[in-house]
Write a protein that holds these residues in place. Sequence first.
Motif, PDB file in Angstrom:
ATOM      1  N   THR A 151      29.325  37.680  43.333  1.00  0.00           N
ATOM      2  CA  THR A 151      27.925  37.944  42.988  1.00  0.00           C
ATOM      3  C   THR A 151      26.975  37.253  43.962  1.00  0.00           C
ATOM      4  O   THR A 151      26.001  37.848  44.422  1.00  0.00           O
ATOM      5  CB  THR A 151      27.620  37.482  41.540  1.00  0.00           C
ATOM      6  N   THR A 152      27.253  36.001  44.282  1.00  0.00           N
ATOM      7  CA  THR A 152      26.385  35.307  45.241  1.00  0.00           C
ATOM      8  C   THR A 152      27.109  35.013  46.547  1.00  0.00           C
ATOM      9  O   THR A 152      26.474  34.662  47.537  1.00  0.00           O
ATOM     10  CB  THR A 152      25.854  33.969  44.665  1.00  0.00           C
ATOM     11  N   TRP A 153      28.439  35.071  46.532  1.00  0.00           N
ATOM     12  CA  TRP A 153      29.185  35.006  47.787  1.00  0.00           C
ATOM     13  C   TRP A 153      30.519  35.702  47.653  1.00  0.00           C
ATOM     14  O   TRP A 153      30.902  36.131  46.567  1.00  0.00           O
ATOM     15  CB  TRP A 153      29.299  33.578  48.319  1.00  0.00           C
ATOM     16  N   VAL A 154      31.207  35.813  48.800  1.00  0.00           N
ATOM     17  CA  VAL A 154      32.420  36.628  48.902  1.00  0.00           C
ATOM     18  C   VAL A 154      33.547  36.054  48.040  1.00  0.00           C
ATOM     19  O   VAL A 154      33.787  34.846  48.052  1.00  0.00           O
ATOM     20  CB  VAL A 154      32.860  36.687  50.380  1.00  0.00           C
ATOM     21  N   GLU A 155      34.244  36.940  47.306  1.00  0.00           N
ATOM     22  CA  GLU A 155      35.387  36.492  46.506  1.00  0.00           C
ATOM     23  C   GLU A 155      36.706  37.041  47.044  1.00  0.00           C
ATOM     24  O   GLU A 155      37.779  36.674  46.559  1.00  0.00           O
ATOM     25  CB  GLU A 155      35.217  36.898  45.040  1.00  0.00           C
ATOM     26  N   GLN A 156      36.624  37.933  48.029  1.00  0.00           N
ATOM     27  CA  GLN A 156      37.823  38.520  48.630  1.00  0.00           C
ATOM     28  C   GLN A 156      38.161  37.790  49.922  1.00  0.00           C
ATOM     29  O   GLN A 156      37.262  37.252  50.556  1.00  0.00           O
ATOM     30  CB  GLN A 156      37.582  40.010  48.924  1.00  0.00           C
ATOM     31  N   PRO A 157      39.379  37.752  50.379  1.00  0.00           N
ATOM     32  CA  PRO A 157      40.557  38.320  49.717  1.00  0.00           C
ATOM     33  C   PRO A 157      41.115  37.412  48.632  1.00  0.00           C
ATOM     34  O   PRO A 157      42.049  37.800  47.930  1.00  0.00           O
ATOM     35  CB  PRO A 157      41.551  38.447  50.862  1.00  0.00           C
ATOM     36  N   ILE A 158      40.518  36.216  48.503  1.00  0.00           N
ATOM     37  CA  ILE A 158      41.011  35.269  47.512  1.00  0.00           C
ATOM     38  C   ILE A 158      39.888  34.289  47.224  1.00  0.00           C
ATOM     39  O   ILE A 158      39.058  33.999  48.102  1.00  0.00           O
ATOM     40  CB  ILE A 158      42.271  34.539  48.057  1.00  0.00           C
ATOM     41  N   TYR A 159      39.805  33.787  46.002  1.00  0.00           N
ATOM     42  CA  TYR A 159      38.752  32.836  45.646  1.00  0.00           C
ATOM     43  C   TYR A 159      38.827  31.607  46.538  1.00  0.00           C
ATOM     44  O   TYR A 159      39.901  31.063  46.777  1.00  0.00           O
ATOM     45  CB  TYR A 159      38.880  32.405  44.189  1.00  0.00           C
ATOM     46  N   SER A 160      37.689  31.137  46.978  1.00  0.00           N
ATOM     47  CA  SER A 160      37.658  29.963  47.859  1.00  0.00           C
ATOM     48  C   SER A 160      38.362  28.766  47.228  1.00  0.00           C
ATOM     49  O   SER A 160      39.019  27.987  47.916  1.00  0.00           O
ATOM     50  CB  SER A 160      36.197  29.606  48.193  1.00  0.00           C
ATOM     51  N   GLN A 161      38.255  28.656  45.906  1.00  0.00           N
ATOM     52  CA  GLN A 161      38.846  27.491  45.255  1.00  0.00           C
ATOM     53  C   GLN A 161      40.381  27.524  45.296  1.00  0.00           C
ATOM     54  O   GLN A 161      41.022  26.467  45.299  1.00  0.00           O
ATOM     55  CB  GLN A 161      38.351  27.398  43.802  1.00  0.00           C
ATOM     56  N   VAL A 162      40.962  28.719  45.334  1.00  0.00           N
ATOM     57  CA  VAL A 162      42.428  28.815  45.465  1.00  0.00           C
ATOM     58  C   VAL A 162      42.840  28.403  46.881  1.00  0.00           C
ATOM     59  O   VAL A 162      43.824  27.679  47.068  1.00  0.00           O
ATOM     60  CB  VAL A 162      42.915  30.245  45.132  1.00  0.00           C
TER      61      VAL A 162
ATOM     62  N   ALA B 249      33.100  48.498  52.561  1.00  0.00           N
ATOM     63  CA  ALA B 249      34.318  47.966  53.199  1.00  0.00           C
ATOM     64  C   ALA B 249      34.050  47.508  54.630  1.00  0.00           C
ATOM     65  O   ALA B 249      34.743  46.639  55.150  1.00  0.00           O
ATOM     66  CB  ALA B 249      35.415  49.029  53.196  1.00  0.00           C
ATOM     67  N   THR B 250      33.035  48.060  55.255  1.00  0.00           N
ATOM     68  CA  THR B 250      32.749  47.702  56.643  1.00  0.00           C
ATOM     69  C   THR B 250      32.093  46.334  56.735  1.00  0.00           C
ATOM     70  O   THR B 250      32.545  45.458  57.462  1.00  0.00           O
ATOM     71  CB  THR B 250      31.795  48.749  57.272  1.00  0.00           C
ATOM     72  N   ARG B 251      31.028  46.147  55.993  1.00  0.00           N
ATOM     73  CA  ARG B 251      30.295  44.886  56.089  1.00  0.00           C
ATOM     74  C   ARG B 251      30.855  43.802  55.178  1.00  0.00           C
ATOM     75  O   ARG B 251      30.659  42.627  55.433  1.00  0.00           O
ATOM     76  CB  ARG B 251      28.811  45.122  55.778  1.00  0.00           C
ATOM     77  N   GLU B 252      31.529  44.225  54.080  1.00  0.00           N
ATOM     78  CA  GLU B 252      32.123  43.223  53.179  1.00  0.00           C
ATOM     79  C   GLU B 252      33.446  43.779  52.647  1.00  0.00           C
ATOM     80  O   GLU B 252      34.389  43.879  53.420  1.00  0.00           O
ATOM     81  CB  GLU B 252      31.134  42.861  52.041  1.00  0.00           C
ATOM     82  N   TYR B 253      33.504  44.189  51.403  1.00  0.00           N
ATOM     83  CA  TYR B 253      34.724  44.767  50.836  1.00  0.00           C
ATOM     84  C   TYR B 253      34.330  45.908  49.898  1.00  0.00           C
ATOM     85  O   TYR B 253      33.199  45.973  49.432  1.00  0.00           O
ATOM     86  CB  TYR B 253      35.527  43.723  50.054  1.00  0.00           C
ATOM     87  N   ALA B 254      35.280  46.775  49.650  1.00  0.00           N
ATOM     88  CA  ALA B 254      35.074  47.814  48.637  1.00  0.00           C
ATOM     89  C   ALA B 254      36.197  47.712  47.623  1.00  0.00           C
ATOM     90  O   ALA B 254      37.373  47.766  47.979  1.00  0.00           O
ATOM     91  CB  ALA B 254      35.047  49.189  49.283  1.00  0.00           C
ATOM     92  N   TYR B 255      35.822  47.524  46.392  1.00  0.00           N
ATOM     93  CA  TYR B 255      36.826  47.447  45.322  1.00  0.00           C
ATOM     94  C   TYR B 255      36.151  47.756  43.999  1.00  0.00           C
ATOM     95  O   TYR B 255      34.937  47.844  43.918  1.00  0.00           O
ATOM     96  CB  TYR B 255      37.523  46.079  45.292  1.00  0.00           C
TER      97      TYR B 255
END
Lengths: 354, 354
Positions: free
Chosen positions: A87-98, A304-310
């Motif tokens: 929502t406020t930053w990228v979560e793909q391909p994996i959560y930053s905390q992981v 998908a180009t600028r970020e992700y599509a899911y």
Amino acid sequence: MKVPTKFLLASVLFVILTFLGCSKPTQPSPSSASQPSAVAAVDPLPSWNDGPAKQAILDFVKTTTDKASPKFVAAGDRIATFDQDGTTWVEQPIYSQVLFAFDRVGELAPQHPEWKTKMPFKAVVTGDREAMAKFTLKDIEVIAMATHTGMTTETFQSLVKDWMAKAKHPRFDKPYPQMVYQPMLEVMRYLRDNGYRTYIVTGGGQDFVRAYAQQVYGIPPEQIIGSALDTQYQYNQEGQGILMRDPKLLLNNNGAGKAEDIYLFIGKRPKAAFGNTDGDRQMLEFTQASGGASLEILVLHDDATREYAYGPAQGLPDNKVGTFPQTLYDEAKAKGWIVISMKNDWKQIFAWGK
Amino acid sequence: MKVPTKFLLASVLFVILTFLGCSKPTQPSPSSASQPSAVAAVDPLPSWNDGPAKQAILDFVKTTTDKASPKFVAAGDRIATFDQDGTTWVEQPIYSQVLFAFDRVGELAPQHPEWKTKMPFKAVVTGDREAMAKFTLKDIEVIAMATHTGMTTETFQSLVKDWMAKAKHPRFDKPYPQMVYQPMLEVMRYLRDNGYRTYIVTGGGQDFVRAYAQQVYGIPPEQIIGSALDTQYQYNQEGQGILMRDPKLLLNNNGAGKAEDIYLFIGKRPKAAFGNTDGDRQMLEFTQASGGASLEILVLHDDATREYAYGPAQGLPDNKVGTFPQTLYDEAKAKGWIVISMKNDWKQIFAWGK
């Protein structure tokens, strides 16, 4: 310990697979057209394209801050809550905390020689991607507890700060603080400029996000609500009171937990809420039920180009990554929530490029 | 459910006994000398007598807000926490929230005919003071759960607001909002005027205090930290998200819990803390360990005429009412904490009289 649903939902294996096999697509080159123009300088939301989403935000602020409006909201009730990952930053391909947890395993390994032969640590220590791809939720839980607890709250904050300064996103090769969505920063600032208090309400770790939220979002620690571990009050060698992080979950801040914890922390319902997954549904419902004017926004990842599509953008209503199921999409449409198309509504996604 | 220690510590039976047998001493008559003078108008603490306690507060604010001071505290770190019962308002002869619970039993009794014969409710319904005096902690717990749960958060707030508007203190015959200590209101205002955020950190119920804190203390709900029940997100008949209060304790905000919950809610250590019992000890220790300038204050109840005298003032180090044991007194002296004498340091205790 129960692990926060969003933090480690069924998606995690798929996410890890994606992460392990992820390629680095061509990075979009910065364009001069993305520079703020003279017109954009007076626009509070310059990274947004004109359209219903941008208009809804502008209208909401105008309606709720105009004393003559029947939907005027008193200063103390101006509360806006934002999910973080996706929502406020990228979560793909994996959560930053992981990623942080995996990196911590590497750093702690010398103190844990047994990890060389003990799963799940062995997989991380040896970089065995095949084994990591088979991690169960329990494996991730064990790694999270081993890397997030048994230290003071101050030590944990330092570890996260250090990691945030050096860790880079695997695809975009930028430090995580640069993976924040510029349009959302603008909305936060715009809301604050109009008397709203902005909160992060995340399924991720509360203390993890607090370590960088002031720098990244301009949001102080007391306005970060997240999943939280128990702490134990103890004394250090100097006899001073300290808090040790315990391997026990106190708050699972996801789904219904978001509504419950917002009330626990704030004692009121928000007037605006921003999310992107099924774990944000109750927060948006809780906000809309506040009565009067309210704003509910979901971010649809369709670029998908600028970020992700899911999610629904991929025609996969049961897609487990991002967990934006068709049911959430349908609820949004039925209730008049705004669904942002990253592709169409956002002129620029990151401050450093399109 | 575990009941907050302070809310229902071993003192409760003694407190109830005191309450049941309490007399109404002569009320001190208002004195013209208590009116603010021209000098007091520029004094931020007009209800305080000059002395080390008042001076310590003035010095602390000056030191931490002067940019040239080595102990300057940045605006975002200016946090002051106040215990409530016995620190900001009267806790004798019984906690207001216990009175509220007893009154709720009376109101709910018609819906619970079984209470006429079922203890502990029977004692309250029939006004059997002898039986009430024998209440165990478990009895009080049963009453608290029956009167504080099974309703929405909004309904509970309304009940508390209604009660606060009509319930009167058994000795002073004033509504509870008038049982607040005027000197503490002045300290709160003075701190806020100097950029401090004031918090109530109470062993009492968080939602109970939130219902009146804005009116009584000028403190908004998000700055009330207290013992808290779990809530469950549900839907009402209109399909709107609501929170039901569950008979399960989530936060026991007393003793070590105060330090833990302050960090949970604020993510920082306070710079100033005010308490009056052993349940506030860790909060004061946690504050002092913040480093730099800090202010730790304990209220000593030594004025039986204008308020009450209990704890060390009575020469009863093991006195269970108010739980200010000798060990706390010794720690305060050893660590340089300020112990306020209500009798000597406070010129006026209540806004309506001496």
